[in-house]
Motif scaffolding. Structure first.
Motif, PDB file in Angstrom:
ATOM      1  N   PRO A 160     -90.718  27.289 -30.547  1.00 42.02           N
ATOM      2  CA  PRO A 160     -92.010  27.826 -31.016  1.00 42.02           C
ATOM      3  C   PRO A 160     -93.092  27.923 -29.936  1.00 42.02           C
ATOM      4  N   VAL A 161     -93.221  26.865 -29.098  1.00 39.63           N
ATOM      5  CA  VAL A 161     -94.288  26.878 -28.095  1.00 39.63           C
ATOM      6  C   VAL A 161     -93.731  26.497 -26.732  1.00 39.63           C
ATOM      7  N   ARG A 162     -94.129  27.279 -25.717  1.00 44.35           N
ATOM      8  CA  ARG A 162     -93.721  26.961 -24.355  1.00 44.35           C
ATOM      9  C   ARG A 162     -94.978  26.666 -23.546  1.00 44.35           C
ATOM     10  N   ILE A 163     -94.981  25.562 -22.832  1.00 40.85           N
ATOM     11  CA  ILE A 163     -96.124  25.227 -21.984  1.00 40.85           C
ATOM     12  C   ILE A 163     -95.667  25.248 -20.537  1.00 40.85           C
ATOM     13  N   ALA A 164     -96.348  26.013 -19.707  1.00 42.39           N
ATOM     14  CA  ALA A 164     -96.039  26.029 -18.275  1.00 42.39           C
ATOM     15  C   ALA A 164     -97.154  25.302 -17.528  1.00 42.39           C
ATOM     16  N   ILE A 165     -96.769  24.505 -16.543  1.00 41.73           N
ATOM     17  CA  ILE A 165     -97.756  23.809 -15.716  1.00 41.73           C
ATOM     18  C   ILE A 165     -97.413  24.040 -14.250  1.00 41.73           C
ATOM     19  N   GLY A 166     -98.359  24.586 -13.507  1.00 46.09           N
ATOM     20  CA  GLY A 166     -98.148  24.802 -12.076  1.00 46.09           C
ATOM     21  C   GLY A 166     -99.307  24.210 -11.289  1.00 46.09           C
ATOM     22  N   PRO A 167     -99.236  24.319  -9.967  1.00 50.47           N
ATOM     23  CA  PRO A 167    -100.281  23.750  -9.103  1.00 50.47           C
ATOM     24  C   PRO A 167    -101.677  24.282  -9.454  1.00 50.47           C
ATOM     25  N   LYS A 168    -101.779  25.572  -9.779  1.00 56.22           N
ATOM     26  CA  LYS A 168    -103.056  26.176 -10.178  1.00 56.22           C
ATOM     27  C   LYS A 168    -103.632  25.452 -11.396  1.00 56.22           C
ATOM     28  N   ASP A 169    -102.753  25.179 -12.352  1.00 53.61           N
ATOM     29  CA  ASP A 169    -103.195  24.497 -13.570  1.00 53.61           C
ATOM     30  C   ASP A 169    -103.724  23.107 -13.260  1.00 53.61           C
ATOM     31  N   LEU A 170    -103.049  22.455 -12.317  1.00 53.88           N
ATOM     32  CA  LEU A 170    -103.496  21.112 -11.954  1.00 53.88           C
ATOM     33  C   LEU A 170    -104.918  21.165 -11.408  1.00 53.88           C
ATOM     34  N   GLU A 171    -105.136  22.153 -10.535  1.00 55.53           N
ATOM     35  CA  GLU A 171    -106.490  22.323  -9.959  1.00 55.53           C
ATOM     36  C   GLU A 171    -107.543  22.558 -11.037  1.00 55.53           C
ATOM     37  N   ASN A 172    -107.161  23.452 -11.998  1.00 49.22           N
ATOM     38  CA  ASN A 172    -108.146  23.858 -13.003  1.00 49.22           C
ATOM     39  C   ASN A 172    -108.181  22.960 -14.235  1.00 49.22           C
ATOM     40  N   GLY A 173    -107.237  22.035 -14.314  1.00 48.77           N
ATOM     41  CA  GLY A 173    -107.166  21.209 -15.523  1.00 48.77           C
ATOM     42  C   GLY A 173    -106.790  22.024 -16.739  1.00 48.77           C
TER      43      GLY A 173
END
Lengths: 491, 491
Positions: free
Chosen positions: B358-371
């Motif tokens: 149902p839900v996919r969450i992606a986390i990359g370096p950009k996301d870490l920077e932006n929270g």
């Protein structure tokens, strides 16, 4: 419920057969060798399944489902496997019935004969390994850690409820690995998982070991087992876990590309426990009054029986009973309040004694006055009056106490029925006098094993994994042995 | 995972067959008509089982287990029942294999022929009612409310994964009652339980109704059903519940003593749903990109995919991912963190899209920077950037939102594909143009029903329970009808 159960000392075997039926666990059906598992028996089996399933998942296994039928040609592919099972296979040969032309009734339609006969699975290695060929290409596809809950059929000539039935329920794990070492580790791990379950949930102590060559599963290189001792001094194999080497991979051509790009055959295990465990549970703990079920597997851990002479008393007692039920449930205890007005308290007491409910609480008008409850333990058949402020803690505490007591009693029975002997004379004396496990030196040959079996009906239950590795001489041939093995008559 | 799925508009049937295999739900086995349910498919089935089992227990039912085999003579005792199933029965005739004397291999041992052939159960009324005769003596033994989870075999000539297989898994409830009224109430109750499950867990809207005489279960006086509509405009019967009258009680002589001491035959119901529901689930929600699984039945409701270029990034991303996984699990969400380094993120995205998570969450370096996190919904294929402080609440909220959205979409599809017609001309036009449910007047005769079926392949799916009871004229004969019935082509 009338108490008309044969006692264990009168006739252990009859006691067991009567108990399974009288306690509503199971009964024979109209189909030769096939049992009906009744709701109460099935509720216990469901509890076993739930715990085992959780343990399998925690060790990384997933469930799947494979066909009930196995084409005869698949079944024949692994030679020792077919030898082991051929004599007890139910075979499907036709796929249709029709009305007889002479009006004599319904007959099998001779025109609906299958091209190839189908075997009703006695175990699923062959159909599963035929499938794994499609699932395994590369080392990335390994390990495959799969379990199946299923029914299987072995056409036994002499059957007994739960212990030996033509159809039974079980789980069968079938795993595939890149290396021999991993497969052996898996087979050993599952033996430990089984031992953990049987000891900690069923409260049945077991010996872990390996089978001798002649007692191995048909197609296995090593069979790990757990062996329990019943109250009549006979052993019962409670679970087995097999290291299958590459036998099935070769029979079904299941190869994988290694990291280095080589093609290699896959290594296999299989492991299973069945509704036979119900028999072990009954025979380990129960007594001449009926079943004794360990709290962890009891569908009802506590039953509350109201004592009353009129509606007014019933209402007053019910109120307290329901409040207690609520409080105990909040502590995770499974409680039944038996408020049926069709049966008297005495009848209910007998019923729950027969069904092995761990704790019975009676509440009558006297108890209301005094703020007390009568608490009876099924395992010790002892009663105590407990005050209102202590009742919840007492009952919660009893869950652990009874579980532990049953296990301790069973360990103690086993200790008293495990004997080291150094001569065949002693061996036969002990076997005759009290049975149980007999620890003795054996020269490692199938001939000696067979001789002992033919002369005494005792078999080598296992070569214990934590057995003393002391040197010694075989009790039959006097030849050197590498350590003691465990003999017993067995179910 | 390569996207090579046929689209629904190209070939719906092919799309379904490919999807079931590509999403790892099931595959055909080497045994004609029998499927292998793969771990991912079985995990969904287990979730269905768990909910249904809970619902059955909440309505007072207990599980039990009856034999796989039914003696031919039992099977023949209820005449319309045997007529209904005789043409598709697997028959066991022998119980042993042996080595052929000419060395040609393993053969069925002709000396091991059964005295009476055994039918592999296609459904268990006969063996169960043979057992109930022993269980029921008095009104005190009633009602008997029993369910069985089991495999059954119906030798179908044309099979499709989940929808029609020779062996399938199901549950079959079999209840016995003192009065006709109680039995009818039970049959109706179970139809409502099924509808509740299918609508609220599978997110598949259903029409409740009764079958016409010609579509009833073999041996039933009334068959209640729930009918769903698939995305190709064909209907699928999702569950049935039968009022069996006293047919089986009479065939198996099951009588009880009433309170007044009279002997009367018992009243019966039976009801079942099967792995066919898996087919309904797939065909209702899935799209050209793969499966879409409603959150309540998804083995993984959320998958977290890390995006990284080096070990350092992986470590940083993993830390955040694991923390999120923990927080979501604490909220009861089933979350997988896919940290495999053997596959690229894009491959994983495709895999989870195909498998309908149902839900996919992606986390990359950009996301870490932006929270932030990138959250993708499988049902709408939409993506959103969610900040750290809102992520848990958002994902938890999505579980309900997606479940509701899937149901609403399916209702809307059904509304758009349910048409009232008043002439046979219109009937055929609508059936041809868009299919779906067609609501029309029918004169109540089997002849008219047969004519429509032969000419259009549409059958009466049900007489809806909440249908309008308006007067009208049959679209074929013009004779008066009592209300509209629902036609459709069906699986």
């Amino acid at each position: 419920m009338a108490k008309n159960l044969t006692t264990r000392s009168e006739d252990y075997s009859k006691w067991y057969n009567e108990l399974v039926v009288q306690a509503d666990l199971a009964e024979n059906s109209g189909v030769r060798g096939c049992m009906v598992i009744k709701p109460y028996g099935y509720a216990i089996w469901e509890k076993m399944q739930a715990e085992l399933d959780r343990m399998f998942k925690e060790t990384g296994h997933e469930n799947a489902y494979f066909p009930l039928f196995i084409p005869k040609s698949y079944f024949s592919k692994e030679a020792s496997h077919v030898d082991g099972f051929a004599k007890e296979c139910a075979v499907v040969t036709h796929y249709r019935l029709k009305n007889a032309e002479d009006g004599s009734g319904i007959i099998v339609d001779p025109d609906a004969k299958l091209e190839e006969e189908l075997i009703v699975r006695p175990t699923s290695e062959t159909i599963i390994w035929d499938t794994y060929r499609k699932w395994v290409q590369s080392y990335r596809d390994l390990p495959l850690l799969i379990n199946q809950w299923a029914n299987v059929v072995r056409w036994e000539m002499r059957t007994r409820l739960f212990l030996r039935t033509a159809e039974f329920l079980w789980q069968e794990g079938h795993t595939a690995h890149a290396t021999e070492k991993e497969a052996i580790a898996e087979a050993e791990q599952m033996m430990h998982v089984y031992a953990d379950f049987v000891e900690n949930y069923m409260a049945v102590p077991v010996i872990k070991g390996v089978k001798t060559e002649s007692e191995r599963f048909a197609g296995a290189l090593e069979t790990y087992c757990i062996e329990a001792l019943m109250q009549d001094g006979k052993a019962l194999q409670a679970g087995t876990s097999h290291f299958l080497g590459q036998n099935f991979a070769k029979a079904f051509d299941v190869k994988f590309a290694t990291k280095e790009g080589k093609q290699e055959y896959v290594w296999a295990t299989s492991w299973g426990v069945s509704t036979r465990l119900m028999g072990a549970l009954v025979m380990t703990h129960s007594d001449d009054n009926g079943l004794v079920i360990p709290p962890k597997l009891a569908p009802n851990q506590v039953v509350i029986v109201p004592i009353y002479r009129n509606d007014e008393q019933f209402d007053a007692v019910s109120e307290v009973a329901k409040e207690l039920q609520k409080e105990l449930r909040a502590q995770g205890v499974r409680v039944k309040f038996d408020d049926r007005d069709t049966q008297k308290p005495g009848w209910k007491f007998n019923e729950y004694e027969m069904k092995g409910v761990p704790v019975r609480i009676a509440i009558g008008p006297k108890d209301l006055e005094n703020g007390t409850f009568e608490v009876a333990r099924r395992d010790t058949l002892s009663k105590e009056i407990i005050s209102k402020d202590k009742i919840v803690a007492t009952v919660v505490g009893l869950m652990d106490e009874i579980q532990t007591n049953l296990y301790t009693k069973a360990v103690s029975y086993r200790t008293n029925h495990t004997t080291e002997v150094d001569t065949y004379e002693q061996f036969k004396e002990v076997l005759e006098a009290k049975g149980g496990f007999i620890s003795a030196h054996w020269d490692g040959t199938t001939e000696t094993e067979e001789q002992i079996k033919n002369e005494t009906k005792a078999t080598i239950r296992c070569i214990p994994l934590d057995g003393k590795k002391e040197a010694g001489s075989c009790i039959i041939t006097g030849k050197p042995s590498k350590g003691r093995v465990l003999f017993a008559k067995a179910y």
